[in-house]
Motif scaffolding. Structure first.
Motif, short mmCIF file in Angstrom:
data_model
loop_
_atom_site.label_atom_id
_atom_site.label_comp_id
_atom_site.label_asym_id
_atom_site.label_seq_id
_atom_site.Cartn_x
_atom_site.Cartn_y
_atom_site.Cartn_z
N LEU A 113 40.39 27.81 41.18
CA LEU A 113 40.30 29.26 41.00
C LEU A 113 39.00 29.85 41.54
O LEU A 113 38.82 31.07 41.53
N ALA A 250 35.87 42.39 43.46
CA ALA A 250 37.08 41.85 44.09
C ALA A 250 37.63 40.66 43.31
O ALA A 250 38.83 40.40 43.34
N ASN A 251 36.76 39.93 42.60
CA ASN A 251 37.22 38.73 41.89
C ASN A 251 36.47 38.58 40.56
O ASN A 251 35.65 37.68 40.39
N LEU A 253 37.43 37.38 37.93
CA LEU A 253 37.76 36.12 37.27
C LEU A 253 36.61 35.13 37.39
O LEU A 253 36.39 34.31 36.48
N VAL A 254 35.86 35.19 38.49
CA VAL A 254 34.74 34.28 38.69
C VAL A 254 33.73 34.43 37.56
O VAL A 254 33.22 33.44 37.03
#
Length: 351
Positions: A113, A250-251, A253-254
């Motif tokens: 991920l 943009a992410n 989740l990181v």
């Protein structure tokens, strides 16, 4: 120790510190909105040390170190069991357990991920975060749980002295284990610039102010520099997110995935310090701050070292900032846990 010195070791959490996570979120937005400003700032480097960031880090760290009275080291022997527990957690457990947790979660479980090229950098950032015991905010956490101020002050002073000598070797060892190339020259420059020189400068300033005007003069100086320290921290975060803002938005989740090993680390180390203190018969007023000192991190130093070693736009710098993001709410929860469990802790002492 004078009553004024004890009061200095027992501050209440301020408005800005309480909502630190909110200010970090605002910095993400500001950094994202002003992307064109940061290229010139990033170019202002000497020996891989960003000059703008170096000034900001000094403005963060020196006011915090002014609170530390190295003369308090003489009080260490009064609470030697509590000091021993915290030293064990800070230097023999926390950096190594964070390296293990970072490798387990980011290097293995969450690997599919995460951006593959940044995984080792994220782990390096976590190692830097865990290798530096907290300095200033520990006084706040100790005050909130009615901790013994003499113990807290002496323990922090001792940790600062140890950090001068132990930070670089531990970081180098664990970065090597994590297969991250260690730029020794930059690491040593960072230790000198962000630990050795600030500790010496803060003690010289502290002594001069106390000699000239006593504790009241030092209190006034700390009152003036407190907001400066926080503004410097937030400005540094703006710079970090100026480079990382688009990637974060943009992410997101990181960010959540990096936070997982940090959260586990905090609760594990706090719990271990608290349990060991109870096992060794340490008074609760020492065990509570021992748990908090064992769990919290000197995130300002971690941010500075990550920027120096890996750059403003690195995954390591981002990982240390996640530590800033979760610091206040997580540590407040630890304060709540140790206060609610005081009857359980002291039941054994009475048995």
């Amino acid at each position: 120790m004078t009553d004024a010195a004890l009061d200095d070791a027992r501050p209440a959490i301020g408005f800005f510190e309480r909502y630190l996570s909110v200010w970090v979120a605002a910095c993400i937005a500001l950094g994202y909105a002003l992307p064109g400003l940061f290229a010139a700032i990033a170019a202002a480097e000497v020996a891989r040390v960003n000059l703008v960031v170096a000034v900001l880090i000094w403005l963060m760290i020196v006011p915090m170190l002014l609170k530390i009275d190295l003369g308090a080291l003489g009080a260490v022997r009064q609470h030697w069991k509590g000091v021993g527990v915290t030293l064990f957690i800070n230097w023999a457990v926390k950096p190594f357990s964070m390296a293990l947790l970072g490798t387990l979660f980011l290097g293995w479980l969450f690997r599919p991920l995460l951006p593959q090229a940044e995984i080792s950098s994220y782990i390096a950032g976590l190692i830097l975060l865990a290798a530096a015991p907290c300095t200033a905010m520990v006084f706040v956490w100790s005050n909130l749980c009615d901790g013994e101020p003499n113990y807290t002050l002496s323990q922090v002073a001792l940790n600062d002295i140890i950090m001068v000598f132990a930070f670089a070797p531990i970081v180098a060892l664990l970065l090597g284990v994590a297969s991250v190339t260690v730029p020794w020259d930059t690491l040593l420059i960072s230790v000198a610039l962000y630990i050795v020189i600030p500790v010496i400068a803060a003690q010289l300033i502290r002594r001069a102010v106390l000699t000239a005007g006593g504790q009241s003069a030092l209190d006034r100086l700390l009152g003036l520099l407190g907001p400066v320290s926080l503004v410097a921290l937030l400005t540094t975060l703006v710079l970090l997110f100026g480079f990382q803002g688009k990637a974060i938005i943009a992410n997101p989740l990181v960010i959540a995935l990096i936070a997982v090993p940090i959260l586990i680390q905090v609760y594990f180390n706090a719990g271990l310090a608290y349990w060991l203190s109870r096992r060794f018969g340490v008074a609760w007023c020492v065990a509570a701050p021992a748990a908090l000192i064992g769990a919290s991190n000197f995130f300002e130093l971690a941010v500075a070292a990550a920027i120096s070693l890996f750059g403003l736009g690195s995954g390591a710098a981002l990982a240390t900032v996640v530590g800033v993001l979760v610091e206040v709410p997580v540590m407040l929860s630890v304060v709540g846990i140790v206060k609610r469990t005081r009857p359980w802790y002291e039941r054994r002492a009475l048995a």
